[in-house]
Design a protein around this motif. Structure first.
Motif, short mmCIF file in Angstrom:
data_model
loop_
_atom_site.label_atom_id
_atom_site.label_comp_id
_atom_site.label_asym_id
_atom_site.label_seq_id
_atom_site.Cartn_x
_atom_site.Cartn_y
_atom_site.Cartn_z
N THR A 196 0.62 -1.38 -0.20
CA THR A 196 0.19 0.03 0.08
C THR A 196 0.79 1.47 0.56
OG1 THR A 196 -1.90 -1.14 0.57
CG2 THR A 196 -1.60 1.14 1.66
N SER A 244 -4.23 -3.78 5.20
CA SER A 244 -5.50 -3.47 4.08
C SER A 244 -6.73 -5.08 3.80
CB SER A 244 -5.37 -3.62 2.34
OG SER A 244 -4.01 -2.79 2.65
N ASP A 268 -3.25 -2.88 -6.08
CA ASP A 268 -2.51 -3.17 -4.41
C ASP A 268 -3.41 -4.33 -4.26
OD1 ASP A 268 -2.19 -3.02 -1.32
OD2 ASP A 268 -2.60 -1.54 -1.31
MG MG Z 1 -1.91 -2.65 2.76
#
Ligand code: MG
Ligand code: ATP
Length: 756
Positions: free
Chosen positions: A180, A225, A445
């Motif tokens: 990220t 994430s 990502d």
């Molecule tokens: Mg991440």
């Protein structure tokens, strides 16, 4: 100096299952050479060979003298290759040499290294002086050649403009590896070069929003994430950013209602509780984190060095910037509050059969108020379920555990829909200035390959996605490589590469593939994890990538290694648990957002798939299974990527403690293997990875010639050197401008040069 003329020189490959030394003895007898030997803990250390006799070598390392098995030694590269910026430049390509090169650079804050066409990024876990305007300028002006995310982004922009082909930057790596952050660094560069319209500012502001709603503290990463993301940034003919579009992949829903000790739910919940101004608090009936079951259960409310209240204001500001209206923002916060209150809803037993009903207390009343329905309307789906039996619809009362599951399913769905809705709002805002020019750079990502001690449905989906991405990676890298040979006119027969089509077939084949069988079993009323596992064993044994294990387990040979999956809860996780009754509730309530729920749910309900218990309300109540939905998203992603020129970044986590200056060889090695870095260097090098112009080669090694050549022509001098050293014809190729060598050839010349 006879021993210097060894031919062929050792060509070493210890990647994958291969371990080939063309000429081990001749290597080991070269005294004074450096070699790697392995310590008991698996780490590699550098030693110098003093003598060799029989199968034993005497080496010195760090002042000590040791005797080791000769065939356990792995050749080290000459010092001039210390810290090379591209692993392809290593003459001896082996695991310890790769690890050493990356570590050598990492210790000097050079966290980026090329592995042929791929950028390797090692997470520094501290601020490194590599970013900002001065660096951006340097890469823009081509004033530096150091590997960097900026360089990748720069190449992407140039190629987009030059070739008029869309580009993609594909970032992978395990949790906490830095994907990220890397994506943000790439966006920063694109925004700096393509900025001007102001839209770039909006694009950058999507990061704090998506991180608030989609990231959470896990044991591996304080800011992990829990969704995958593809952001497509559009450019005008003049290379200016004109708009963007974000696509997300399934946010982890279970975290909303349950997370492990020491982990947290999504940041936004804590931010809202800590940062909402008092007027909003009153309106939404907000309490503090500890008053909510969903947030309290994991015994972790705060993150070191993170101020949730401050971040709340950052998120609000960002929402303003991407044009989410005040009214919409308030609705979003109301839904979040509803989710939290829903978690506090409790149940009481109402009859002798242990059926329950939600308690009509403050919690239930508040939820009803926040989502805009009557308390009775909310009570119904939380205590009963409509079932279709034959042509009749019957109403079934729920037991405590069924009711709690239903409540949690409702909370999860509200959150997931809210997330998707928010992404749509952002997309509307980012599309404002967009004109279709056909030029874009997409940044991906996405969760990397995962292999834990216990692997479940989540790893199954993630690894399937990585298998697809790996195929994309392979196809692309071979193509590129082979094009360069053809351009320089060298004789080239196509190189075969490890194809993972068999593994993809294992997942995707119909009707006998992992996904089809999973969906089929999920629709059977009597299907269990065990019957599922048995079915796999019955039908898939013929695929060489599959192995049925004892009990409920099975093993898949992925490109990155074998993973054993435990089928426990596979069926349940694959069925989408939200019942039609809840869906109807959400689509009919008077809060601001029923459209989202309605459209979301109905979109899912078109095709068939799972859940015997869900057959209420007719055929349209059947929903897509989680795995099928995932596969659909993945195919859509691959389609988009396929039309782009890809640039790959592999992020590596150097230690498990999120701490700076700590490099764990074993951990790094395992990731290098998993994300296919070693593989790609090996494959790239199976061609002719070392390239040198005729001039440079003649200049560097010409003095080693024992007999003068008549000609000063660089090509003739080069050929004379090749002959004198007996380099076999299959080890090199002469191109129009360059000489192309196989692995290890230059290393041998270099060794000789240094000892002369
Ligand atoms: Mg991440
Ligand atoms: P996940 O899969 O869990 O989302 P990730 O690969 O996205 O993990 P990041 O969140 O990008 O990992 O990185 C984890 C942490 O590592 C960051 O919060 C930051 O502290 C640190 N970090 C990563 N990259 C850098 C960098 N280039 N410079 C400084 N710190 C970094």
């Amino acid at each position: 100096n006879q021993d210097a003329v060894a031919s062929p020189s050792p060509s070493v490959s210890v990647f994958g299952n291969e371990r080939r030394w063309a000429d081990t003895t001749s290597y080991n007898t070269k005294k004074k050479l450096q070699a790697w030997f392995q310590l008991a803990n698996g780490d590699w250390e550098l030693g110098k060979i003093i003598s060799t006799s029989g199968n034993e070598s005497v080496i010195t390392s760090d002042g000590k003298v040791l005797t080791v098995k000769s065939d356990s030694l792995v050749p080290a590269n000459p010092d001039i290759l210390d810290g090379v910026e591209d692993l392809m430049q290593l003459s001896y390509l082996n695991e310890p040499s790769v690890l050493y090169d990356l570590q050598y650079r990492y210790n000097q804050d050079m966290i980026y290294t090329k592995a042929g066409p791929v950028l390797v990024a090692i997470n520094p876990f501290k601020k490194v002086p590599l970013y900002g305007n001065d660096f951006i300028e340097a890469y823009r002006n081509k004033a530096t050649e150091n590997p960097h995310v900026y360089a990748i982004a720069d190449t992407a922009i140039r190629e987009m403009i030059r070739d008029e082909v869309n580009q993609s930057i594909i970032i992978s790596g395990e949790s906490g590896a830095g994907k990220t952050e890397t994506a943000k660094i790439a966006m920063q560069y694109l925004a700096a070069l393509g900025g001007g319209s102001g839209i770039e500012y909006e694009i950058l502001k999507t990061n704090p929003i998506l991180e608030a709603f989609g990231n959470a503290k896990t044991l591996r990463n304080d800011n992990s994430s829990r969704f995958g993301k593809l952001i497509e940034i559009n450019f005008s003919e003049t290379g200016k950013i004109s708009g963007a579009r974000i696509q997300t992949f399934t946010v982890e829903q279970s975290r909303v209602v349950q997370c492990m000790e020491g982990e947290r739910s999504y940041h936004i919940f804590y931010q809202l509780c800590a940062g909402a101004p008092s007027k909003l608090r009153d309106k939404l009936h907000l309490k503090s984190v500890n008053d909510y079951k969903y947030l309290r259960q994991s015994d972790c409310c705060s993150i070191d060095g993170v101020d949730d209240a401050v971040n709340f204001h950052i998120v609000k500001e960002a929402l303003d910037i991407v044009h989410v209206s005040m009214e919409d923002q308030e609705s979003v916060f109301a839904m979040l509050s509803a989710v939290l209150w829903l978690g506090n809803v409790s149940f009481t037993v109402i009859d002798s059969e242990n059926h329950v009903e939600p308690v009509a207390d403050e919690c239930l009343v508040t939820v009803a108020e926040l989502i805009g329905c009557k308390v009775e309307e909310l009570k119904l789906p939380l205590s009963t379920r409509k079932m279709r039996v034959g042509n009749d619809t019957i109403i079934q009362k729920l037991t405590l555990s069924q009711a709690m599951d239903t409540r949690d399913a409702l909370a999860k769905s509200i959150y997931a829909c809210l997330f998707e809705w928010l992404v749509e709002q952002i997309n509307k805002s980012l599309a404002v200035g967009k004109r279709r020019t056909g030029r874009s750079i997409s940044i991906l990502d996405i969760y990397g390959f995962e292999s834990f001690e216990r692997n479940s449905f989540e790893q199954f989906c993630i690894n399937y996605a990585n298998e697809r991405l790996q195929q994309h990676f392979n196809r692309h890298l071979f193509k590129l490589e082979q094009e360069e040979y053809i351009q320089d006119g060298i004789d080239w027969t196509k190189v075969d590469f490890e194809d993972n089509q068999d593994c993809l077939n294992l997942f995707e084949k119909k009707p006998l593939g992992l996904l089809s069988l999973l969906d089929e079993e999920s629709t059977f009323p009597n299907g269990t994890d065990l019957t599922f596992a048995n079915k796999l064993k019955q039908h898939l044994q013929s695929n060489s990538c599959f192995r049925g294990d004892r009990g409920k387990a099975f093993t898949v040979s992925h490109y990155a290694g074998e993973v054993t999956y435990d089928t426990t809860a596979f069926l349940e996780k694959n069925r989408d648990l939200l019942h039609m009754d809840s869906i109807q509730l959400l689509s009919s309530c008077s809060c601001h957002l029923p459209q989202i729920f309605a459209s979301n749910m109905l979109a899912q309900s078109e095709k068939s798939v799972v859940g015997p218990l869900h057959k209420a309300g007719g055929a349209d109540s059947q929903k897509l299974s989680v795995a099928t939905k995932f596969k659909g998203q993945l195919f859509q992603l691959m389609k988009r990527l396929e039309s782009t020129t890809p640039h790959f970044i592999r992020c590596i986590k150097p230690n498990n403690n999120q701490s700076p200056r700590s490099y764990n060889q074993g951990l790094v090695l395992q990731q290098l293997r998993c994300c296919g870095v070693l593989e790609v260097v090996r494959i790239s090098r199976s061609g002719f990875p070392t390239r040198m112009t005729h001039q440079k080669f003649a200049r560097r090694y010409g003095f080693l010639l024992l007999e003068n050549t008549n000609s000063q022509d660089p090509l003739s001098v080069s050929v004379a050197i090749l002959h004198q050293f007996g380099i076999l014809p299959e080890m090199y190729q002469v191109g129009y401008t360059k000489l192309f060598f196989r692995t290890g050839q230059i290393g041998m010349l270099e060794d000789t040069r240094n000892r002369t």
